[in-house]
Structures are given as C-alpha cells and as structure tokens.
Design an enzyme around this catalytic site. Structure first.
Site, PDB file in Angstrom:
ATOM      1  N   ARG A 193       3.419   3.396  14.726  1.00 55.25           N
ATOM      2  CA  ARG A 193       3.171   2.170  15.511  1.00 55.25           C
ATOM      3  C   ARG A 193       4.470   1.570  16.072  1.00 55.25           C
ATOM      4  O   ARG A 193       4.610   0.350  16.187  1.00 55.25           O
ATOM      5  CB  ARG A 193       2.464   1.087  14.680  1.00 55.25           C
ATOM      6  CG  ARG A 193       1.083   1.450  14.213  1.00 55.25           C
ATOM      7  CD  ARG A 193       0.105   1.572  15.368  1.00 55.25           C
ATOM      8  NE  ARG A 193      -1.265   1.562  14.897  1.00 55.25           N
ATOM      9  CZ  ARG A 193      -1.948   2.643  14.524  1.00 55.25           C
ATOM     10  NH1 ARG A 193      -1.397   3.840  14.579  1.00 55.25           N
ATOM     11  NH2 ARG A 193      -3.211   2.526  14.126  1.00 55.25           N
ATOM     12  N   SER A 226      -7.017  -3.108  13.998  1.00 54.21           N
ATOM     13  CA  SER A 226      -6.227  -3.405  12.792  1.00 54.21           C
ATOM     14  C   SER A 226      -5.310  -4.583  13.072  1.00 54.21           C
ATOM     15  O   SER A 226      -4.528  -4.541  14.011  1.00 54.21           O
ATOM     16  CB  SER A 226      -5.340  -2.215  12.420  1.00 54.21           C
ATOM     17  OG  SER A 226      -6.092  -1.063  12.235  1.00 54.21           O
ATOM     18  N   GLU A 251       0.307  -5.882  13.175  1.00 52.35           N
ATOM     19  CA  GLU A 251       0.403  -4.901  14.251  1.00 52.35           C
ATOM     20  C   GLU A 251       0.177  -5.639  15.575  1.00 52.35           C
ATOM     21  O   GLU A 251       0.701  -5.270  16.617  1.00 52.35           O
ATOM     22  CB  GLU A 251      -0.687  -3.838  14.040  1.00 52.35           C
ATOM     23  CG  GLU A 251      -0.673  -2.771  15.088  1.00 52.35           C
ATOM     24  CD  GLU A 251      -1.826  -1.787  14.968  1.00 52.35           C
ATOM     25  OE1 GLU A 251      -2.175  -1.391  13.847  1.00 52.35           O
ATOM     26  OE2 GLU A 251      -2.368  -1.413  16.010  1.00 52.35           O
TER      27      GLU A 251
HETATM   28  N1  EPU Z   1      -9.798   0.907   2.858  1.00 50.60           N
HETATM   29  C1  EPU Z   1     -10.354   0.062   1.923  1.00 50.60           C
HETATM   30  N2  EPU Z   1     -10.992  -1.067   2.360  1.00 50.60           N
HETATM   31  C2  EPU Z   1     -11.111  -1.369   3.673  1.00 50.60           C
HETATM   32  C3  EPU Z   1     -10.542  -0.521   4.628  1.00 50.60           C
HETATM   33  C4  EPU Z   1      -9.879   0.628   4.214  1.00 50.60           C
HETATM   34  O1  EPU Z   1     -10.280   0.298   0.738  1.00 50.60           O
HETATM   35  O2  EPU Z   1     -11.716  -2.425   3.980  1.00 50.60           O
HETATM   36  C5  EPU Z   1      -9.088   2.117   2.393  1.00 50.60           C
HETATM   37  C6  EPU Z   1     -10.001   3.279   2.040  1.00 50.60           C
HETATM   38  O3  EPU Z   1      -9.422   3.925   0.927  1.00 50.60           O
HETATM   39  C7  EPU Z   1      -9.903   4.195   3.240  1.00 50.60           C
HETATM   40  C8  EPU Z   1      -8.476   3.976   3.684  1.00 50.60           C
HETATM   41  O4  EPU Z   1      -8.241   2.589   3.405  1.00 50.60           O
HETATM   42  O5  EPU Z   1     -10.108   5.524   2.864  1.00 50.60           O
HETATM   43  C9  EPU Z   1      -8.217   4.279   5.138  1.00 50.60           C
HETATM   44  O6  EPU Z   1      -9.143   3.544   5.933  1.00 50.60           O
HETATM   45  P1  EPU Z   1      -9.387   3.966   7.466  1.00 50.60           P
HETATM   46  O7  EPU Z   1      -9.641   5.425   7.578  1.00 50.60           O
HETATM   47  O8  EPU Z   1     -10.373   3.026   8.041  1.00 50.60           O
HETATM   48  O9  EPU Z   1      -7.959   3.773   8.137  1.00 50.60           O
HETATM   49  P2  EPU Z   1      -6.906   2.596   8.078  1.00 50.60           P
HETATM   50  O10 EPU Z   1      -5.680   3.134   7.441  1.00 50.60           O
HETATM   51  O11 EPU Z   1      -7.491   1.352   7.526  1.00 50.60           O
HETATM   52  C10 EPU Z   1      -5.762   3.356  10.312  1.00 50.60           C
HETATM   53  C11 EPU Z   1      -5.389   2.732  11.627  1.00 50.60           C
HETATM   54  C12 EPU Z   1      -6.614   2.585  12.514  1.00 50.60           C
HETATM   55  C13 EPU Z   1      -7.237   3.966  12.730  1.00 50.60           C
HETATM   56  C14 EPU Z   1      -7.599   4.551  11.364  1.00 50.60           C
HETATM   57  C15 EPU Z   1      -8.107   5.961  11.461  1.00 50.60           C
HETATM   58  C16 EPU Z   1      -3.458   1.368  11.136  1.00 50.60           C
HETATM   59  C17 EPU Z   1      -2.926  -0.019  10.998  1.00 50.60           C
HETATM   60  N3  EPU Z   1      -4.755   1.460  11.419  1.00 50.60           N
HETATM   61  O12 EPU Z   1      -6.608   2.412   9.652  1.00 50.60           O
HETATM   62  O13 EPU Z   1      -6.180   2.081  13.771  1.00 50.60           O
HETATM   63  O14 EPU Z   1      -8.392   3.891  13.542  1.00 50.60           O
HETATM   64  O15 EPU Z   1      -6.405   4.595  10.537  1.00 50.60           O
HETATM   65  O16 EPU Z   1      -7.068   6.841  11.673  1.00 50.60           O
HETATM   66  O17 EPU Z   1      -2.711   2.331  11.023  1.00 50.60           O
HETATM   67  C18 EPU Z   1      -5.868   0.106  15.059  1.00 50.60           C
HETATM   68  O18 EPU Z   1      -4.656   0.370  15.036  1.00 50.60           O
HETATM   69  O19 EPU Z   1      -6.322  -0.906  15.655  1.00 50.60           O
HETATM   70  C19 EPU Z   1      -6.783   0.973  14.334  1.00 50.60           C
HETATM   71  C20 EPU Z   1      -8.074   0.701  14.239  1.00 50.60           C
END
Ligand code: EPU
Length: 339
Positions: free
Chosen positions: A164, A238, A334
């Site tokens: 990012r 996010s 972010e």
């Molecule tokens: N999780 C939780 N609770 C929640 C959300 C997530 O426990 O409410 C944990 C779970 O263990 C899950 C893990 O977090 O397995 C990862 O969750 P997710 O796959 O939804 O990904 P993220 O790390 O929360 C990142 C990006 C997203 C992107 C997804 C998929 C960032 C800040 N965000 O989210 O990007 O879509 O990965 O690759 O890196 C954005 O930047 O606006 C965005 C949506």
C-alpha cells in the site's frame, strides 16, 4: 476542461460525505493539466488531486482546488508472442481495465477485480488483493511535477513500491500528478490462487481447470459477500492497513493469542489482519451513532447515513486506541484524511 465553484463532492467520495470544495477542476488531457499547473491562482492555492474518492475521508469542506483527471484510454502499445503492454489513462476506472484484460485473455490483474477507484490512484496506492499487487504488473508510471511542470516517466523500481505504498505517497512524491501507467500482462495462462481459500472456492465451483474469467467471477462474488456497496452504505474499503510487526512481537502475542492469524512477508516482517485485531476488541458489527463497523469485515467503517468525516475519524481513533492498548500495535489508516 470543467471548472465548478462551491461544488459538492458527494459523488466524488465513496463515504458519500456531502462536503463542498471551493473549486473543482477536471482536465481532459496533458495540455490542459499544464495550463492549470502554470496558472498563478492555482500555484498560490491549496490543492488536492483526487481519483474517484474511494480512499478519502474529507473532514471538512475544502477551501482550495480539487483536481480530477479525465484522461482515459487503454492502448495496446506492444505485443510479443507471450505478453502485451498496455498504456492506460489515469482516469480509466480500474475495474474496467481488469474486465477488458480478462475479456482479451490477458493474465496478471484478474485478482484485482472489483476494486473501486481509478487507475492513477491505483498506481499511487499500489492496490492489492488476493495475493496480487499492482506493482506486480507495472512497468512505468508517467507523472507531472506540480512545481516544475516537468513530465517524468518512472520505472517500477523508481516508484519505490511496497505494501500500500509508493513514492507518490511520500512527502515529495505527493507533488506528482499521474497521467498514465504502463502495465505488462501475460498471454500465457498463469493464475495466482494461493491466497486464503481462493483455490478451494474456485475448484468447488469449476470442476475443470479454471479459466481467467472464472477467477474474476469468484473474486467479484467473494468481495460482494464481504464488502459493503457504497451505494448502500458509504465506505472506503479497508479503513486501516494491515500492520507489520516484528517477529519478536508476534511470538509474544502468540503466547496470549494462539489463534491469532498472521502472514510472513518477503521482507521478514509479520503482517497481522487488522480486521482480526478490531474484531477481538469487540467492534465488529457495532455502531456508534451514524458510523458503523461492518459486520462482515471489521476493517471497513461505514456511513450509516448522515455521518460527517469527523464522526468517522472519531470512531477510527477509538478503534486505534483500543487496539494499541490491547495489542501494542499501531493501526495506520489506509484512507487519506483531507482537511
Ligand atoms: N479477519 C477477522 N475478522 C474480520 C476481518 C478479517 O478475523 O472482521 C481475519 C480473518 O482471519 C481473515 C483475515 O483476517 O482470514 C484476512 O481477511 P481478508 O481476506 O478479508 O483480508 P484483509 O487482510 O482483511 C486485505 C486487504 C483488502 C483485500 C483483502 C483480500 C488491506 C488493508 N486490505 O484485507 O483490501 O480485498 O486483503 O486480499 O490490506 C482495501 O484495501 O480496501 C481492501 C478491501
């Protein structure tokens, strides 16, 4: 060129905040951008360049100039046996670029399906999802320096890409205005399916070898299930970045929270999902007056209707404090605050 005075930005930020800007200027080509950069009044005014506002939080009305590009176009500038090179205008909707590439059978950005925003901002932000980041396909970024009006073409290395992050988010770098980016995509099938349970989802839906468009469709539906539609609830995806912490810190936390999810980065740090940290602190699905923490993804703050930027910033601060106190981890937004 379009110039508006005292103009509402409600349709220019996905939190749907009804803030006003003193001036809104939209340019159609590089000549018009240069005219703006040379303008005396512009040089003396505060200004911010925006894309489609999918990563912005306006704290107040904006007493300056908001610039927006209308430079479009997806041009095939080189084709080899195995690859294509595309030059894309900054104002092209990113997901239109992905849809076009997928329709042509070009591999590389299908995992970045459904991400809101425009191409220039995507390159500044180094958007990433499902195991792919924009930096993986970028070759060059073309940008004008606001002070010198000089055009520069940056190689991928010169863009200093990281999670990012790019040089265009650094203090000096934010003076650059991106007009075009060039990306290279592959004509040879190559899917990236290692993220989470992406592979299992795809295999369960498509018995045979998945096609490029299958990956796009699955990612669009996973995103739809997890992320709110800004037309229903204003949001900016996010709100925070996933924090990077040291190996020692994670070891200490694992003792107390053995079920904590984490991912090792290529650089040797450990990334913790901010959504998990926020959920552990009890915020998931909660609402604070006009601001909510989305019940399917705690990393997303939503405008329940009539919230101000200040309301949203206050909830974000509350979350930051709770996570810092409990985990000794600092969450960094972010979303870019303006005002
Ligand atoms: N999780 C939780 N609770 C929640 C959300 C997530 O426990 O409410 C944990 C779970 O263990 C899950 C893990 O977090 O397995 C990862 O969750 P997710 O796959 O939804 O990904 P993220 O790390 O929360 C990142 C990006 C997203 C992107 C997804 C998929 C960032 C800040 N965000 O989210 O990007 O879509 O990965 O690759 O890196 C954005 O930047 O606006 C965005 C949506």
């Amino acid at each position: 060129m379009k110039i508006k005075e005292n103009y509402s930005l409600e349709r220019h930020n996905t939190f749907r905040l009804p803030v006003e800007t003193r001036w809104f200027i939209e340019y159609d080509n590089e000549e018009e951008l240069l005219r703006i950069l040379h303008d005396e009044y512009f040089r003396e005014s505060a200004s911010v360049h925006i894309g489609s506002g999918s990563n912005l939080l306006f704290l107040n009305d904006y007493n300056g100039m908001i610039l927006h590009s209308s430079i479009k176009g997806i041009d095939l500038t080189e084709e080899t046996r195995d690859t294509v090179r595309l030059r894309i205008g900054a104002a092209e909707r990113w997901d239109d670029v992905v849809a076009y590439a997928v329709s042509k059978g070009w591999y590389g950005i299908e995992n970045l399906s459904g991400i809101p925003g425009e191409t220039g901002a995507a390159a500044v932000q180094n958007i990433g999802a499902y195991g792919v980041e924009l930096k993986d396909v970028v070759e060059t970024v073309e940008a004008y320096h606001q002070h010198s009006s000089q055009k520069h073409t940056f190689t991928k290395e010169a863009c200093r890409y990281a999670y990012r992050h790019s040089r265009f988010k650094e203090d000096d770098g934010s003076l650059y205005i991106v007009t075009h980016i060039c990306i290279r995509l592959s004509k040879i099938p190559h899917l990236v399916l290692h993220y989470g349970n992406l592979k299992e989802i795809i295999i369960s839906q498509y018995a045979t070898l998945p096609h490029l468009s299958d990956v796009r469709n699955v990612i669009l539906s996973v995103r739809k299930d997890k992320l709110p539609d800004p037309e229903q609830f204003g949001n900016a995806g996010s709100f925070f970045m996933n924090p990077l912490i040291s190996a020692e810190h994670v070891e200490a936390l694992k003792v107390q929270y053995p079920q904590m999810p984490f991912f090792r980065t290529e650089e040797g740090d450990v990334k913790i999902p901010a959504g998990w940290l926020i959920e552990q602190c009890g915020f998931k699905g909660k609402s604070f007056d006009r601001v909510g923490v989305y019940d399917k993804q705690a990393l997303v703050l939503i405008n329940l209707g009539g919230a101000t930027g200040q309301d949203i910033a206050l909830v974000a601060e509350r979350i930051r404090t709770a996570v810092a106190e409990r985990f000794r981890i600092e969450l960094i937004p972010e979303v870019k605050y303006i005002g």
